[in-house]
Enzyme design. Structure first.
Site, PDB file in Angstrom:
ATOM      1  N   HIS A 103       0.856  -1.194   0.000  1.00 26.10           N
ATOM      2  CA  HIS A 103       0.000   0.000   0.000  1.00 26.10           C
ATOM      3  C   HIS A 103       0.891   1.242   0.000  1.00 26.10           C
ATOM      4  CE1 HIS A 103      -2.820   3.075   1.328  1.00 26.10           C
ATOM      5  NE2 HIS A 103      -3.765   2.284   0.845  1.00 26.10           N
ATOM      6  N   GLU A 151      -3.506   2.968  -7.285  1.00 26.99           N
ATOM      7  CA  GLU A 151      -3.892   4.106  -6.444  1.00 26.99           C
ATOM      8  C   GLU A 151      -2.856   5.218  -6.554  1.00 26.99           C
ATOM      9  OE1 GLU A 151      -6.437   2.371  -2.790  1.00 26.99           O
ATOM     10  OE2 GLU A 151      -4.442   3.055  -2.290  1.00 26.99           O
TER      11      GLU A 151
HETATM   12  O1  G3P Z   1      -6.539   1.773   0.486  1.00 32.29           O
HETATM   13  C1  G3P Z   1      -7.490   2.703   0.102  1.00 32.29           C
HETATM   14  C2  G3P Z   1      -6.912   4.019  -0.069  1.00 32.29           C
HETATM   15  O2  G3P Z   1      -5.588   4.247   0.039  1.00 32.29           O
HETATM   16  C3  G3P Z   1      -7.738   5.078  -0.647  1.00 32.29           C
HETATM   17  O3  G3P Z   1      -8.055   5.870   0.435  1.00 32.29           O
HETATM   18  O4  G3P Z   1      -9.347   7.484   1.678  1.00 32.29           O
HETATM   19  O5  G3P Z   1      -8.819   7.892  -0.724  1.00 32.29           O
HETATM   20  O6  G3P Z   1     -10.460   6.141  -0.109  1.00 32.29           O
HETATM   21  P1  G3P Z   1      -9.235   6.908   0.297  1.00 32.29           P
END
Ligand code: G3P
Length: 232
Positions: A103, A151
């Site tokens: 992550h 991400e």
């Molecule tokens: O693991 C999920 C993440 O990093 C995204 O976080 O708060 O943007 O939904 P968020």
């Protein structure tokens, strides 16, 4: 009909994976309450969801819910003389059916991602490896995790959805991942805030989303979970 991922593990897609991170609102008793709420709403909409808890909360949550519970990280370490590491065996015996790895908030080297995937696979634990961009998606796809969640770090914790703000990162990742290893399922995350953000993520070729703050930090968590889960 959704696809089913990994040996004895059941992670069905399309899926919403809720990462509880280390927020107070999702730690300890709050992790339990929120996971039970997520399960209840998922049943109502017949949706596939999973929760990703802190290690100390895995047993508590997995003992109370039937939805898949994932660890937030594991170390590729064998049982034995290894103080302070998180063994895959320990999360499995606590009730986790898989783990997130790499992550953005817990990056590890590529070689360690490789080892972790191998050890997890031997134990039947599903792996969702995170990637920051198209290049990292390509590198990790070659290691064969069950899923890759792309991400962009700068959108994490924002209300700006990756599926709307950076669609090219999502489509680019889907393309390279499928070119390298068509078995790997692709998720996206960062800033996912509405059912519409999820619809867009699916339209871009993913099989679901990974999200946290929109649900965990919501004033009305039930309304937030409903909005997100019905979107899948
Ligand atoms: O693991 C999920 C993440 O990093 C995204 O976080 O708060 O943007 O939904 P968020």
């Amino acid at each position: 009909m959704g696809a089913t991922i990994s040996g004895e593990v059941m992670l069905k897609t399309p899926i919403v994976v809720v990462n509880l991170k280390t927020y107070k609102e999702s730690t300890g008793e709050n992790a339990l309450k929120l996971s039970m709420l997520i399960e209840e709403v998922a049943r109502k909409y017949n949706a596939n969801v999973a929760v990703c808890t802190q290690h100390a909360d895995i047993f508590r949550v997995a003992s109370a819910v039937e939805i898949p519970v994932l660890a937030q990280h594991i170390d590729p370490v064998s049982p034995g003389k290894n103080t302070g590491w998180v063994t895959p065996d320990s999360v499995k015996s606590a009730g986790a059916v898989g783990t997130l790895i790499n992550h953005a908030e817990h990056k590890i080297p590529l070689e360690q991602i490789k080892k972790t995937i191998e050890v997890a696979r031997q134990l039947g634990l599903a792996t969702i490896a995170c990637a920051a961009d198209v290049e990292e998606s390509r590198d990790i796809a070659a290691l064969g995790p069950d899923m890759i969640a792309v991400e962009p770090p700068e959108l994490i914790g924002s209300r700006i959805s990756v599926s709307k703000a950076k669609p090219e990162v999502v489509t680019g990742s889907v393309k390279v991942i499928k070119d390298v290893n068509p078995k790997v399922e692709v998720l996206c995350g960062a800033g996912i805030s509405t059912g519409d953000d999820i619809a867009k993520a699916i339209e871009l070729g993913t099989r679901g989303v990974l999200l946290a703050s929109r649900i965990v930090l919501a004033k009305d968590q039930r309304a937030a979970v409903e909005d997100i889960v019905k979107g899948i």
